[in-house]
Write a protein that holds these residues in place. Structure first.
Motif, short mmCIF file in Angstrom:
data_model
loop_
_atom_site.label_atom_id
_atom_site.label_comp_id
_atom_site.label_asym_id
_atom_site.label_seq_id
_atom_site.Cartn_x
_atom_site.Cartn_y
_atom_site.Cartn_z
N ASP A 16 -15.62 -1.11 3.43
CA ASP A 16 -15.13 -0.19 2.40
C ASP A 16 -15.29 -0.71 0.97
OD1 ASP A 16 -13.18 -2.13 2.66
OD2 ASP A 16 -11.49 -0.73 2.65
N HIS A 41 -14.23 -5.33 7.02
CA HIS A 41 -13.28 -4.88 8.04
C HIS A 41 -14.01 -4.65 9.37
CE1 HIS A 41 -10.02 -4.04 5.18
NE2 HIS A 41 -10.88 -3.40 4.40
N HIS A 77 -3.71 -7.61 9.17
CA HIS A 77 -5.12 -8.00 9.06
C HIS A 77 -5.28 -9.49 9.32
CE1 HIS A 77 -6.36 -4.24 6.54
NE2 HIS A 77 -6.17 -3.98 7.81
N ARG A 101 -12.33 4.98 14.88
CA ARG A 101 -12.25 5.37 13.47
C ARG A 101 -12.76 6.79 13.19
NH1 ARG A 101 -11.25 1.90 9.18
NH2 ARG A 101 -10.71 -0.22 9.81
N ARG A 104 -10.08 9.34 14.31
CA ARG A 104 -8.94 9.19 13.38
C ARG A 104 -9.25 9.89 12.06
NH1 ARG A 104 -8.53 4.34 9.60
NH2 ARG A 104 -6.35 4.06 9.03
N SER A 135 -13.15 4.62 6.58
CA SER A 135 -11.80 4.07 6.39
C SER A 135 -11.02 4.93 5.40
CB SER A 135 -11.90 2.63 5.89
OG SER A 135 -11.88 2.58 4.48
N ARG A 136 -9.74 4.60 5.28
CA ARG A 136 -8.89 5.34 4.35
C ARG A 136 -9.41 5.20 2.92
NH1 ARG A 136 -3.03 3.29 4.96
NH2 ARG A 136 -4.03 1.42 5.79
N THR A 137 -10.04 4.08 2.62
CA THR A 137 -10.58 3.87 1.27
C THR A 137 -11.59 4.96 0.91
OG1 THR A 137 -10.39 1.54 1.81
CG2 THR A 137 -11.52 2.08 -0.22
N GLY A 153 -5.05 4.13 -6.13
CA GLY A 153 -3.65 3.69 -5.95
C GLY A 153 -2.73 4.89 -5.78
N PHE A 156 -2.98 6.41 -2.28
CA PHE A 156 -2.21 5.73 -1.23
C PHE A 156 -0.71 5.96 -1.40
CE2 PHE A 156 -6.26 3.58 -0.54
CZ PHE A 156 -6.30 3.54 0.85
N TRP A 172 -4.90 -0.66 16.84
CA TRP A 172 -6.03 -1.55 16.60
C TRP A 172 -6.06 -2.63 17.69
CZ3 TRP A 172 -9.08 0.60 13.07
CH2 TRP A 172 -8.54 1.37 12.05
N ARG A 196 1.95 -8.29 2.08
CA ARG A 196 1.70 -6.84 2.08
C ARG A 196 2.42 -6.11 3.22
NH1 ARG A 196 -3.87 -5.38 0.65
NH2 ARG A 196 -3.85 -3.98 2.42
N HIS A 252 -13.05 -5.23 -3.70
CA HIS A 252 -13.72 -4.09 -3.07
C HIS A 252 -14.75 -3.43 -3.99
CE1 HIS A 252 -10.43 -4.27 -0.13
NE2 HIS A 252 -11.03 -3.35 0.60
P1 AMP Z 1 -8.12 1.51 7.11
O1 AMP Z 1 -8.67 0.24 7.71
O2 AMP Z 1 -9.01 2.69 7.27
O3 AMP Z 1 -6.70 1.80 7.55
O4 AMP Z 1 -8.06 1.29 5.54
C1 AMP Z 1 -7.38 0.18 5.00
C2 AMP Z 1 -7.90 -0.07 3.60
O5 AMP Z 1 -7.31 0.83 2.70
C3 AMP Z 1 -7.50 -1.45 3.09
O6 AMP Z 1 -8.40 -2.43 3.52
C4 AMP Z 1 -7.59 -1.25 1.60
O7 AMP Z 1 -8.92 -1.37 1.18
C5 AMP Z 1 -7.17 0.19 1.43
N1 AMP Z 1 -5.75 0.32 1.03
C6 AMP Z 1 -4.68 0.30 1.84
N2 AMP Z 1 -3.54 0.45 1.12
C7 AMP Z 1 -3.93 0.57 -0.17
C8 AMP Z 1 -3.25 0.77 -1.42
N3 AMP Z 1 -1.91 0.89 -1.47
N4 AMP Z 1 -3.99 0.86 -2.54
C9 AMP Z 1 -5.34 0.77 -2.51
N5 AMP Z 1 -6.03 0.56 -1.37
C10 AMP Z 1 -5.34 0.48 -0.23
#
Ligand code: AMP
Ligand code: MN
Ligand code: MN
Ligand code: MN
Length: 283
Positions: A16, A41, A77, A101, A104, A135-137, A153, A156, A172, A196, A252
């Motif tokens: 990501d 990741h 992680h 993924r 999801r 990914s969520r990113t 930011g 999220f 996971w 975190r 990132h």
């Molecule tokens: P995933 O593995 O798809 O759940 O995505 C996780 C990724 O989302 C992390 O490695 C970060 O890069 C990003 N992430 C998670 N929480 C935050 C946050 N509060 N602000 C910015 N990026 C975040």
């Protein structure tokens, strides 16, 4: 030696991040990094490229990855360093970890559609460099592009996290599996950015104890996700549990990360740096 500009945590387009392994290597070297690891990741397919790019820029290299683990119902992680990137068990484990993924992401998109945000899956896909690693990113980047939020930011804070629309709970790898894939491939396992996690003191103690029992040897003390007070706290935790200490920016993207490669303070004195234990694995 603690006084080494080691950056052992960052992400490329293989997961990501927004830069290629070669662009990251150039940026790390320009920032004075002496020992570098790319830690995508759940992926190690960028490792040979990253190592070649590191050598081309005069940096030493440790192989790396950041494995997603479910522990006590939370995502944790685990960074792996210095493993054999061609180890078949590790490769198969990561394929399985990545496996859910895609589905999801479809579910995340369906949830976002219910709050009026259409086309998020397709939108996120446009930011994906590796089809196995949505990914969520990538969703966060799309929501900024779509004007829903001003930066990732905010995404999220309002979406994609527990209790918010777009959050899909996911199972996971187990802690034991992740630590064993890394150590059996000759590497060293490190708890990433421990501050975190929203663990109670008891849960955190259990994480560190079980991690040690499975053969884990390191913890990130200086990371882009920690405050200066947290460096001190986790330096103490490292000593309490007899763990080596790691340092990494978790960079990132030039547009999103507040911490650039190689710019964090050095590790506090009195700790064993992970690179001392990995001397024979540095290339
Ligand atoms: P995933 O593995 O798809 O759940 O995505 C996780 C990724 O989302 C992390 O490695 C970060 O890069 C990003 N992430 C998670 N929480 C935050 C946050 N509060 N602000 C910015 N990026 C975040
Ligand atoms: Mn990430
Ligand atoms: Mn992480
Ligand atoms: Mn990371």
């Amino acid at each position: 030696m603690s006084i080494l500009n080691a950056d052992l945590h960052c992400h490329s387009v293989v997961s990501d991040g927004t830069l290629t392994p070669e662009e990251l290597a150039a940026r790390a070297a320009a920032n004075g990094v002496e020992l570098w690891a790319l830690t995508d990741h759940d992926e190690i397919s960028g490792q040979h490229r990253a190592m070649a790019a590191a050598h081309g820029r005069g940096m030493k290299y440790l192989t790396g990855t950041e494995i997603s683990v479910t522990f006590a119902g939370h995502t944790v992680h685990i960074v792996g360093l210095g493993f054999d990137p061609d180890d078949p068990q590790m490769q198969q484990g990561l394929v399985r970890t990545r496996g859910g993924r895609g589905e999801r992401a479809q579910e995340m998109s369906a949830q976002l559609a219910q709050v009026g945000i259409k086309g998020a899956y397709e939108g996120a896909l446009r930011y994906v460099g590796n089809p196995e690693l949505i990914s969520r990113t990538h969703f966060a980047r799309f929501l900024v592009e779509a004007g829903v939020c001003k930066d990732t930011g905010e995404v999220f804070r309002r979406f994609l996290t527990e209790g918010k629309p777009g959050y899909v709970a996911h199972r996971w790898a187990s802690l034991k599996d992740a630590v064993q894939w890394i150590t059996r491939a000759g590497g060293l396992a490190v708890i990433a950015h421990p501050a975190r996690y929203r663990f109670t003191a008891n849960e955190e103690y259990a994480l560190f104890s079980e991690f040690k029992a499975h053969g884990g040897q390191g913890v990130e003390v200086v990371t882009g996700s920690h405050t200066a007070a947290e460096y001190v706290k986790y330096a103490e935790t490292a000593q309490e549990f007899g763990l080596a200490a790691s340092r990494g920016s978790d960079f990132h993207s030039p547009d999103e990360s507040h911490t650039d490669l190689g710019q964090l303070p050095y590790l506090p004195g009195g700790l064993t740096p992970v690179w001392e234990l990995l001397e024979a694995r540095i290339r």
